[in-house]
Scaffold this motif. Structure first.
Motif, PDB file in Angstrom:
ATOM      1  N   ARG A 105      16.126  -7.450-105.577  1.00 43.33           N
ATOM      2  CA  ARG A 105      15.043  -7.244-106.536  1.00 43.33           C
ATOM      3  C   ARG A 105      14.105  -8.447-106.607  1.00 43.33           C
ATOM      4  NH1 ARG A 105      16.152  -2.551-108.300  1.00 43.33           N
ATOM      5  NH2 ARG A 105      18.169  -1.862-108.991  1.00 43.33           N
ATOM      6  N   GLU A 106      13.991  -9.205-105.531  1.00 40.80           N
ATOM      7  CA  GLU A 106      13.167 -10.398-105.571  1.00 40.80           C
ATOM      8  C   GLU A 106      11.901 -10.304-104.737  1.00 40.80           C
ATOM      9  OE1 GLU A 106      16.501 -10.894-104.293  1.00 40.80           O
ATOM     10  OE2 GLU A 106      17.257 -10.989-106.332  1.00 40.80           O
ATOM     11  N   PHE A 107      11.853  -9.431-103.729  1.00 40.55           N
ATOM     12  CA  PHE A 107      10.672  -9.396-102.874  1.00 40.55           C
ATOM     13  C   PHE A 107      10.534  -8.052-102.165  1.00 40.55           C
ATOM     14  CE2 PHE A 107      14.170 -10.916-100.312  1.00 40.55           C
ATOM     15  CZ  PHE A 107      14.021 -10.252 -99.106  1.00 40.55           C
ATOM     16  N   ARG A 108       9.311  -7.787-101.713  1.00 41.18           N
ATOM     17  CA  ARG A 108       8.989  -6.649-100.860  1.00 41.18           C
ATOM     18  C   ARG A 108       8.149  -7.169 -99.703  1.00 41.18           C
ATOM     19  NH1 ARG A 108       7.302  -1.825-105.107  1.00 41.18           N
ATOM     20  NH2 ARG A 108       9.253  -1.853-106.267  1.00 41.18           N
ATOM     21  N   VAL A 109       8.312  -6.559 -98.537  1.00 41.08           N
ATOM     22  CA  VAL A 109       7.659  -7.045 -97.323  1.00 41.08           C
ATOM     23  C   VAL A 109       6.639  -6.027 -96.834  1.00 41.08           C
ATOM     24  CG1 VAL A 109       8.013  -7.946 -94.993  1.00 41.08           C
ATOM     25  CG2 VAL A 109       9.818  -8.211 -96.720  1.00 41.08           C
ATOM     26  N   TYR A 110       5.457  -6.531 -96.446  1.00 41.09           N
ATOM     27  CA  TYR A 110       4.356  -5.703 -95.950  1.00 41.09           C
ATOM     28  C   TYR A 110       3.788  -6.344 -94.692  1.00 41.09           C
ATOM     29  CZ  TYR A 110       4.666  -4.259-100.800  1.00 41.09           C
ATOM     30  OH  TYR A 110       5.135  -3.821-102.012  1.00 41.09           O
ATOM     31  N   ALA A 111       2.934  -5.610 -93.995  1.00 41.09           N
ATOM     32  CA  ALA A 111       2.147  -6.165 -92.902  1.00 41.09           C
ATOM     33  C   ALA A 111       0.688  -6.113 -93.308  1.00 41.09           C
ATOM     34  CB  ALA A 111       2.368  -5.367 -91.620  1.00 41.09           C
ATOM     35  N   ASP A 112      -0.044  -7.192 -93.029  1.00 40.66           N
ATOM     36  CA  ASP A 112      -1.484  -7.181 -93.282  1.00 40.66           C
ATOM     37  C   ASP A 112      -2.164  -6.331 -92.199  1.00 40.66           C
ATOM     38  OD1 ASP A 112      -1.996  -8.784 -90.991  1.00 40.66           O
ATOM     39  OD2 ASP A 112      -2.029 -10.632 -92.163  1.00 40.66           O
ATOM     40  N   PRO A 113      -3.470  -6.107 -92.266  1.00 41.61           N
ATOM     41  CA  PRO A 113      -4.130  -5.246 -91.284  1.00 41.61           C
ATOM     42  C   PRO A 113      -4.003  -5.715 -89.828  1.00 41.61           C
ATOM     43  CG  PRO A 113      -5.507  -5.424 -93.207  1.00 41.61           C
ATOM     44  CD  PRO A 113      -4.377  -6.418 -93.389  1.00 41.61           C
ATOM     45  N   ALA A 114      -3.725  -7.003 -89.600  1.00 34.59           N
ATOM     46  CA  ALA A 114      -3.526  -7.504 -88.237  1.00 34.59           C
ATOM     47  C   ALA A 114      -2.065  -7.454 -87.815  1.00 34.59           C
ATOM     48  CB  ALA A 114      -4.057  -8.933 -88.115  1.00 34.59           C
ATOM     49  N   GLY A 115      -1.173  -7.061 -88.737  1.00 32.62           N
ATOM     50  CA  GLY A 115       0.243  -6.939 -88.415  1.00 32.62           C
ATOM     51  C   GLY A 115       1.115  -8.103 -88.830  1.00 32.62           C
ATOM     52  N   HIS A 116       0.555  -9.152 -89.454  1.00 30.65           N
ATOM     53  CA  HIS A 116       1.359 -10.287 -89.913  1.00 30.65           C
ATOM     54  C   HIS A 116       2.167  -9.884 -91.144  1.00 30.65           C
ATOM     55  CE1 HIS A 116      -2.291 -12.157 -88.110  1.00 30.65           C
ATOM     56  NE2 HIS A 116      -1.364 -12.887 -87.501  1.00 30.65           N
ATOM     57  N   PRO A 117       3.458 -10.217 -91.186  1.00 31.68           N
ATOM     58  CA  PRO A 117       4.237  -9.913 -92.385  1.00 31.68           C
ATOM     59  C   PRO A 117       3.877 -10.843 -93.544  1.00 31.68           C
ATOM     60  CG  PRO A 117       5.616 -10.987 -90.734  1.00 31.68           C
ATOM     61  CD  PRO A 117       4.270 -10.804 -90.113  1.00 31.68           C
ATOM     62  N   PHE A 118       3.919 -10.288 -94.754  1.00 36.57           N
ATOM     63  CA  PHE A 118       3.806 -11.088 -95.970  1.00 36.57           C
ATOM     64  C   PHE A 118       4.696 -10.448 -97.017  1.00 36.57           C
ATOM     65  CE2 PHE A 118       0.477  -7.938 -96.628  1.00 36.57           C
ATOM     66  CZ  PHE A 118       0.515  -7.652 -97.987  1.00 36.57           C
ATOM     67  N   CYS A 119       5.121 -11.254 -97.982  1.00 39.19           N
ATOM     68  CA  CYS A 119       6.032 -10.783 -99.020  1.00 39.19           C
ATOM     69  C   CYS A 119       5.382 -10.918-100.387  1.00 39.19           C
ATOM     70  CB  CYS A 119       7.313 -11.613 -99.035  1.00 39.19           C
ATOM     71  SG  CYS A 119       8.260 -11.530 -97.517  1.00 39.19           S
ATOM     72  N   PHE A 120       5.615  -9.931-101.232  1.00 38.39           N
ATOM     73  CA  PHE A 120       5.371 -10.081-102.653  1.00 38.39           C
ATOM     74  C   PHE A 120       6.678 -10.556-103.253  1.00 38.39           C
ATOM     75  CE2 PHE A 120       1.777  -6.739-102.846  1.00 38.39           C
ATOM     76  CZ  PHE A 120       0.823  -7.714-102.662  1.00 38.39           C
ATOM     77  N   VAL A 121       6.657 -11.708-103.875  1.00 32.32           N
ATOM     78  CA  VAL A 121       7.832 -12.292-104.520  1.00 32.32           C
ATOM     79  C   VAL A 121       7.660 -12.071-106.014  1.00 32.32           C
ATOM     80  CG1 VAL A 121       9.133 -14.414-104.883  1.00 32.32           C
ATOM     81  CG2 VAL A 121       7.972 -14.025-102.693  1.00 32.32           C
ATOM     82  N   TYR A 122       8.698 -11.568-106.659  1.00 32.46           N
ATOM     83  CA  TYR A 122       8.600 -11.263-108.083  1.00 32.46           C
ATOM     84  C   TYR A 122       9.951 -11.443-108.737  1.00 32.46           C
ATOM     85  CZ  TYR A 122      10.566  -6.808-106.524  1.00 32.46           C
ATOM     86  OH  TYR A 122      11.352  -5.836-105.968  1.00 32.46           O
ATOM     87  N   GLY A 123       9.971 -11.280-110.023  1.00 31.27           N
ATOM     88  CA  GLY A 123      11.227 -11.429-110.765  1.00 31.27           C
ATOM     89  C   GLY A 123      11.498 -12.884-111.081  1.00 31.27           C
ATOM     90  N   SER A 124      12.687 -13.130-111.605  1.00 31.96           N
ATOM     91  CA  SER A 124      13.025 -14.503-111.973  1.00 31.96           C
ATOM     92  C   SER A 124      13.942 -15.126-110.964  1.00 31.96           C
ATOM     93  CB  SER A 124      13.681 -14.517-113.347  1.00 31.96           C
ATOM     94  OG  SER A 124      14.748 -13.602-113.401  1.00 31.96           O
TER      95      SER A 124
END
Length: 124
Positions: free
Chosen positions: A105-124
């Motif tokens: 429950r700490e992060f979700r992973v996505y790819a930007d339009p060029a395909g680079h991964p990035f994470c949304f980090v949330y929670g405590s």
């Protein structure tokens, strides 16, 4: 005593203006073009991301790290992951790993339009 100070992160991509605008949509700030091959995003918190043209870029295969490693990924802190996800998808991100029903429950992973991964980090 350090010998250097942080200046920016430069990201290779096939369309630097498009990717700079994508991250401006996520982070806010101002995009400045230095040439058709180099755009900078000056985020409100002082962070500077640069985007440089790399026509032959081969996006990483997430999460595999064998012959085509991640190379880098960005962690972006959010307070409302559902709202952040909606906005990121509307801007052109695609989900890579958003399964937080399995105990993570700490992060979700996505790819930007060029395909680079990035994470949304949330929670405590």
């Amino acid at each position: 005593m350090p010998v250097a100070t942080f200046c920016l992160v430069a990201v290779d991509c096939p369309e630097p203006r498009r990717l700079a605008e994508f991250y401006r949509g996520l982070l806010g700030g101002e995009v400045k073009a230095y040439s058709d091959d180099w755009y900078d995003l000056f985020a409100p918190d002082g962070t500077r991301l640069a985007f440089q043209r790399a026509p032959g870029l081969r996006p990483p295969d997430w999460p595999r790290a064998d012959d085509n490693s991640q190379q880098l990924h960005l962690d972006l802190r959010v307070t409302d992951v559902e709202a952040a996800e909606r906005e990121a998808l509307a801007l052109g991100a695609r989900p890579l790993d958003t399964d937080d029903d399995g105990g993570r429950r700490e992060f979700r992973v996505y790819a930007d339009p060029a395909g680079h991964p990035f994470c949304f980090v949330y929670g405590s």
